[in-house]
Design an enzyme around this catalytic site. Structure first.
Site, PDB file in Angstrom:
ATOM      1  N   LYS A   1      65.603  53.906 -72.333  1.00 50.14           N
ATOM      2  CA  LYS A   1      65.996  53.686 -73.720  1.00 50.14           C
ATOM      3  C   LYS A   1      66.896  54.792 -74.253  1.00 50.14           C
ATOM      4  CE  LYS A   1      62.336  52.203 -73.065  1.00 50.14           C
ATOM      5  NZ  LYS A   1      61.662  51.510 -71.961  1.00 50.14           N
TER       6      LYS A   1
ATOM      7  N   ASP B   1      52.565  58.943 -71.618  1.00 51.78           N
ATOM      8  CA  ASP B   1      53.675  58.063 -71.275  1.00 51.78           C
ATOM      9  C   ASP B   1      54.769  58.320 -72.315  1.00 51.78           C
ATOM     10  OD1 ASP B   1      55.456  56.078 -70.721  1.00 51.78           O
ATOM     11  OD2 ASP B   1      54.042  54.409 -70.919  1.00 51.78           O
TER      12      ASP B   1
ATOM     13  N   TRP C   1      51.138  48.949 -74.232  1.00 53.63           N
ATOM     14  CA  TRP C   1      52.196  48.253 -73.484  1.00 53.63           C
ATOM     15  C   TRP C   1      51.496  47.478 -72.366  1.00 53.63           C
ATOM     16  CZ3 TRP C   1      54.836  50.346 -68.698  1.00 53.63           C
ATOM     17  CH2 TRP C   1      55.909  49.531 -68.313  1.00 53.63           C
TER      18      TRP C   1
HETATM   19  N1  PLA Z   1      56.131  52.846 -71.052  1.00 55.95           N
HETATM   20  C1  PLA Z   1      56.261  52.197 -72.216  1.00 55.95           C
HETATM   21  C2  PLA Z   1      55.335  52.532 -73.334  1.00 55.95           C
HETATM   22  C3  PLA Z   1      57.252  51.221 -72.376  1.00 55.95           C
HETATM   23  O1  PLA Z   1      57.359  50.590 -73.537  1.00 55.95           O
HETATM   24  C4  PLA Z   1      58.106  50.917 -71.291  1.00 55.95           C
HETATM   25  C5  PLA Z   1      59.151  49.860 -71.406  1.00 55.95           C
HETATM   26  C6  PLA Z   1      57.935  51.653 -70.114  1.00 55.95           C
HETATM   27  C7  PLA Z   1      56.934  52.602 -70.031  1.00 55.95           C
HETATM   28  C8  PLA Z   1      58.750  51.453 -68.876  1.00 55.95           C
HETATM   29  O2  PLA Z   1      60.083  51.418 -68.978  1.00 55.95           O
HETATM   30  P1  PLA Z   1      61.011  51.708 -67.726  1.00 55.95           P
HETATM   31  O3  PLA Z   1      60.244  51.399 -66.509  1.00 55.95           O
HETATM   32  O4  PLA Z   1      62.194  50.856 -67.911  1.00 55.95           O
HETATM   33  O5  PLA Z   1      61.333  53.153 -67.828  1.00 55.95           O
HETATM   34  N2  PLA Z   1      58.870  48.791 -72.262  1.00 55.95           N
HETATM   35  C9  PLA Z   1      59.864  47.753 -72.567  1.00 55.95           C
HETATM   36  C10 PLA Z   1      60.378  47.058 -71.331  1.00 55.95           C
HETATM   37  C11 PLA Z   1      61.053  48.367 -73.275  1.00 55.95           C
HETATM   38  C12 PLA Z   1      59.342  46.514 -70.395  1.00 55.95           C
HETATM   39  O6  PLA Z   1      58.349  45.916 -70.801  1.00 55.95           O
HETATM   40  O7  PLA Z   1      59.560  46.691 -69.178  1.00 55.95           O
HETATM   41  C13 PLA Z   1      59.193  46.767 -73.523  1.00 55.95           C
HETATM   42  O8  PLA Z   1      59.865  45.816 -73.944  1.00 55.95           O
HETATM   43  O9  PLA Z   1      58.018  46.969 -73.870  1.00 55.95           O
END
Ligand code: PLA
Length: 457
Positions: free
Chosen positions: A302, A266, A185
């Site tokens: 989510k 995570d 991510w």
């Molecule tokens: N960790 C991972 C692996 C994630 O994919 C995301 C969110 C988070 C943490 C953090 O989410 P939060 O702070 O809302 O709890 N990833 C999303 C959104 C869904 C983003 O990038 O913020 C994504 O589209 O990858």
């Protein structure tokens, strides 16, 4: 009055911002000493005379759009009716509308009826939330909970919890390095960069097999300096949707143990990958069972659809309750100057839903529904791709991946083509969010993928 101010401005010296050099945000361990952030140069103050019409912020350069959230901004600006937002991982209904879970509405109704106040929470957050969130993750009967060995504090969702943990690592393990998967991510890199924790990548995705590069992963974890923090996705790896098997998790635990590394999970998708909260906590519970001290960041964005409520937690499992108490005190100390104390609304929702057997059961059903809808579009997309593409390409990876994303293998130019020609918004690494797809749009998406895959080099 205006002229008086102008003359003051003209005759006074001001601090002006200086630009950050290009690429300064990537801090590989080996590059640590080249990085301006470490030398503090980026934030030095330069005093010089400025005229009134030159901004003090002249040195502030334009930041690039965020690779994930920037996609939503571009989507909003597109006026074409065919447009489809598969960028950010946000659940939509079959009608492509945002979804507020029924259990969330019920919990909110209860909260209103009780007339809850808006007093500050303690720095560590809502006690009832911290209790249920750790139980949900580790299992209520887990010995680490029974023995009071988990330091849990409420965080600003997954991101804020990761960021707090990174600040903790920086303060207490200043020489340690973080290991992150390649790819991961995107925000993981930003988080460690901003917390000034050096990081490097371990191999994870093998484009040849469109699967896990298990040998590469183990070799890189083995090659890292002893005592590194190994960031692992608890389930539904983002962006690849490829998780290790139970046997592979055991071997990963072996090498982490051998190297005295510290696992840092995570967990952003508990319940969302398989539809089962327990099945999705498998990896974390395995490491706990094996006696590791470890960190786990949690998110309810989510699985409870609480995206904007910013509710999550950081849990640190320690080998003694005494260590847990001290760790918790330091997490609070870090949180206080950052944001003082966390927001209450989402914490109360989680505490009500997880803490009430009826709502908890209803939540599990709704989660299965959401995970089921994603599985259905995954299946339909696979069928459309296989039927329509006459080249003989094997699209079965779409079915093998789990979670809300599919990693299509489309490269940047192909992903650009998806947006430019087909108005399909996705991240440039070829990731699409199936949570933003409906059954009725699968065929259109399949056409776009086939066209982009075969006709763009
Ligand atoms: N960790 C991972 C692996 C994630 O994919 C995301 C969110 C988070 C943490 C953090 O989410 P939060 O702070 O809302 O709890 N990833 C999303 C959104 C869904 C983003 O990038 O913020 C994504 O589209 O990858």
């Amino acid at each position: 009055m205006a002229s008086a101010l102008a003359s003051v401005a003209l005759s006074t010296t001001f601090a002006r911002a200086v630009p950050l050099p290009e690429n300064s945000m990537r801090i590989g361990a080996e590059k640590k000493h080249d990085n301006p952030l470490f030398k503090g140069k980026a934030f030095r103050r330069v005093s010089m005379a400025v005229s009134v019409n030159v901004s003090r912020f002249e040195g502030v350069t334009m930041a690039p759009p965020d690779p994930i959230l920037g996609v939503s901004e571009a989507f909003r600006a597109d006026t074409n009716d065919l447009k489809l937002n598969l960028g950010v991982g946000a659940y939509r209904t079959e009608e492509l509308q945002p979804y507020v879970l029924n259990v969330v509405k019920k919990a909110e109704k209860l909260m209103l009826e009780r007339g809850e106040n808006k007093e500050y929470l303690p720095i560590e957050g809502l006690a009832a939330f911290n209790k249920v969130t750790a139980e949900l993750l580790f299992g209520a009967d887990n010995s680490v909970i029974q023995e009071g060995r988990v330091a849990t504090i409420q965080g600003l969702s997954g991101t804020g919890s990761l960021r707090l943990a990174a600040a903790f690592i920086h303060r207490y393990f200043p020489d340690a390095k973080a290991l992150i998967s390649s790819p991961t991510w995107g925000n993981h890199k930003n988080i460690f960069n901003d917390a000034r924790v050096p990081w490097s990548e371990y191999r994870y995705y093998d484009p040849r097999t469109v699967g896990l590069d298990f040998d590469g992963m183990v070799a890189d974890i083995k090659a890292a300096p002893d005592g590194s923090f190994v960031l692992l996705h608890g389930c539904a790896h983002n962006p690849t949707g490829i998780d290790p098997t139970p046997e592979q998790w055991e071997k990963i635990a072996d090498v982490i143990q051998e190297k005295n590394h510290i696992p840092f999970f995570d967990v952003a998708y508990q319940g969302f990958a398989s539809g089962s909260l327990d099945a999705d906590a498998y990896s974390v519970r395995l490491f706990v069972r094996r006696g590791f001290e470890l960190l786990v960041a949690q998110s309810y964005s989510k699985n409870l659809g609480l995206y904007a409520e910013r509710i999550g937690a950081i849990n640190v499992v320690c080998s003694s309750s005494d260590a847990g108490t001290r760790v918790k005190s330091q997490l609070k100390r870090l949180a206080r100057p950052m944001y003082s104390n966390p927001p209450v609304h989402g914490a109360r929702i989680v505490a009500n839903v997880v803490g009430d057997p009826n709502l908890f059961n209803e939540w599990k059903q709704e989660m299965e529904l959401m995970a089921g809808r994603i599985k259905n579009v995954r299946q339909r997309l696979y069928e459309n791709l296989s039927e329509k593409d006459k080249s003989g390409k094997d699209w079965s990876f779409v079915l093998k991946q789990i979670g809300m994303f599919s990693y299509t293998g489309l490269h940047k130019a192909q992903s650009d083509h998806m947006t430019d020609k087909w108005h399909i918004y996705m991240t440039k690494d070829g990731r699409i969010s199936l949570a933003g797809l409906s059954l009725s749009k699968c065929e259109y998406l399949a056409d776009a993928i086939i066209d982009s895959f075969h006709n763009v080099d």
